[in-house]
Write an enzyme that holds these catalytic residues in place. Sequence first.
Site, PDB file in Angstrom:
ATOM      1  N   CYS A  53       0.848  -1.202   0.000  1.00 61.08           N
ATOM      2  CA  CYS A  53       0.000   0.000   0.000  1.00 61.08           C
ATOM      3  C   CYS A  53       0.885   1.255   0.000  1.00 61.08           C
ATOM      4  CB  CYS A  53      -0.896  -0.008   1.235  1.00 61.08           C
ATOM      5  SG  CYS A  53      -2.019   1.395   1.284  1.00 61.08           S
ATOM      6  N   CYS A  57       0.758   4.526   6.986  1.00 54.52           N
ATOM      7  CA  CYS A  57       0.148   4.342   8.320  1.00 54.52           C
ATOM      8  C   CYS A  57       1.103   3.520   9.206  1.00 54.52           C
ATOM      9  CB  CYS A  57      -1.197   3.633   8.175  1.00 54.52           C
ATOM     10  SG  CYS A  57      -2.225   4.319   6.861  1.00 54.52           S
ATOM     11  N   CYS A  60       0.420  -0.167  10.286  1.00 50.12           N
ATOM     12  CA  CYS A  60      -0.125  -1.148   9.342  1.00 50.12           C
ATOM     13  C   CYS A  60       0.915  -2.063   8.706  1.00 50.12           C
ATOM     14  CB  CYS A  60      -0.909  -0.431   8.247  1.00 50.12           C
ATOM     15  SG  CYS A  60      -1.768  -1.618   7.184  1.00 50.12           S
ATOM     16  N   CYS A  97     -17.022  -8.432   5.287  1.00 50.84           N
ATOM     17  CA  CYS A  97     -16.277  -7.182   5.073  1.00 50.84           C
ATOM     18  C   CYS A  97     -15.040  -7.442   4.219  1.00 50.84           C
ATOM     19  CB  CYS A  97     -15.810  -6.599   6.402  1.00 50.84           C
ATOM     20  SG  CYS A  97     -17.120  -6.357   7.584  1.00 50.84           S
ATOM     21  N   CYS A 128     -19.875  -5.170   3.374  1.00 51.56           N
ATOM     22  CA  CYS A 128     -19.066  -4.040   3.847  1.00 51.56           C
ATOM     23  C   CYS A 128     -17.758  -4.044   3.069  1.00 51.56           C
ATOM     24  CB  CYS A 128     -18.788  -4.195   5.343  1.00 51.56           C
ATOM     25  SG  CYS A 128     -17.679  -2.923   5.988  1.00 51.56           S
ATOM     26  N   CYS A 188     -19.139   2.829   8.696  1.00 49.17           N
ATOM     27  CA  CYS A 188     -18.426   2.108   9.744  1.00 49.17           C
ATOM     28  C   CYS A 188     -17.124   2.886   9.943  1.00 49.17           C
ATOM     29  CB  CYS A 188     -18.145   0.682   9.276  1.00 49.17           C
ATOM     30  SG  CYS A 188     -17.083  -0.251  10.401  1.00 49.17           S
ATOM     31  N   ARG A 260     -17.880  -1.942  17.868  1.00 45.63           N
ATOM     32  CA  ARG A 260     -17.225  -3.241  17.632  1.00 45.63           C
ATOM     33  C   ARG A 260     -15.918  -3.389  18.401  1.00 45.63           C
ATOM     34  NH1 ARG A 260     -16.608  -3.821  11.976  1.00 45.63           N
ATOM     35  NH2 ARG A 260     -18.779  -4.390  11.982  1.00 45.63           N
TER      36      ARG A 260
END
Length: 349
Positions: A53, A57, A60, A97, A128, A188, A260
């Site tokens: 990616c 972040c 991550c 998801c 999702c 979400c 959640r």
Amino acid sequence: MTLRHDWSYEEVARLLEQPLMDLVFEAQRLHRQHFAPNQVQTSTLLSIKTGACPEDCKYCPQSGHYNTGLDKEKLIEVEKVLKQASKAKEAGATRFCMGAAWKHPSRKDMPYVIEMVKGVKAMGLETCMTLGMLQPEQADALAEAGLDYYNHNLDTSPEYYRSIITTRSFQDRLDTLDHVRKSGMKICSGGILGMGETQNDRAGLLVSLANLKPHPESVPINQLVAVPGTPLEDADPIDPFDFIRTIAVARIMMPESHVRLSAGRENMSDEMQALAFLAGANSIFYGEKLLTTSNPDADADRLLFKRLGIEPEPLAASAHCSKPDETLPESAPVSPQSPLFYDACEAQA
Ligand code: SAM
Ligand code: DTB
Ligand code: SF4
């Protein structure tokens, strides 16, 4: 009950400092006004495009900026996704998801992603996706295909954001959430705790989520999974009671949203998870894998639910419960004889 969207940092920081028992009690009291007390929604995750990616972040394992030894994978085939969705349904999940390690979906990927949504939806599962930033027309196309929820986390406070991610801004996240809301999909959005943030940052995250109007329907609270190779691999873990406090305050601020208990459950005892449910968490990721890291086995979760007297929230209940009846009593009955014990929504109808 009037929902608030005008929270200040100061009052939320004060809430987070309240005695734990007071917070959990108040969170549970509110929880019972809006939800069946012993039902937890179950979502299963699948990574449909893994690693490499372009975003940085710091938490991550999928960021191309760090070496975490992850096996990268291009967008997987629609058939594979549908097979996994079918397995998730068989295991008892109600929502599927699909997550992609993208900054945003490209034009060429959109048709495949749309096919995935249509196929999963046709199985009778809620759908999702979390694909990174969206343009308004991409949000509209996903909504049109039948996507129920779009996950896009704010992750932390606006003030701490730059210390965690430099390749996009907090405002970019808010812009995508705005496009998602306008497309008619449910939102979400939540964050991660245990990244070295202060209590004030936790307040800032909750204020940013709760001041969205309407509130996100689903609020994932992740505990950092500290993955070797990421800049946060040695982050000090959050005090478990502060984690519970944050769940309780999320429940108090967003009483009609599903909160959640998300990533990080593998590092939590059964007792800690029970305390999180008592504090108002009523959704989990269910199935052995999150996106790239592991999650408790489905068998272990089924056993935990059984020991706690928790039932998976049926699909109809989650749909029905999204509009709670204002005539519900202040404190809902708790006895197993009460119809609420089995189906709060039936009681509301
Ligand atoms: N790339 C898209 C994005 O960032 O919106 C979608 C996938 S991304 C992996 C989805 C969310 O997973 C992130 O926003 C973050 O909250 C969560 N996440 C990622 N790595 C995590 C970790 N190590 N521990 C806890 N949560 C994590
Ligand atoms: C969310 O809030 N947590 C999920 C989901 N939304 C996409 C992701 C957790 C990822 C944990 C690290 C991993 O497995 O890669
Ligand atoms: Fe990419 Fe999402 Fe991971 Fe950030 S959280 S590096 S955007 S996959």
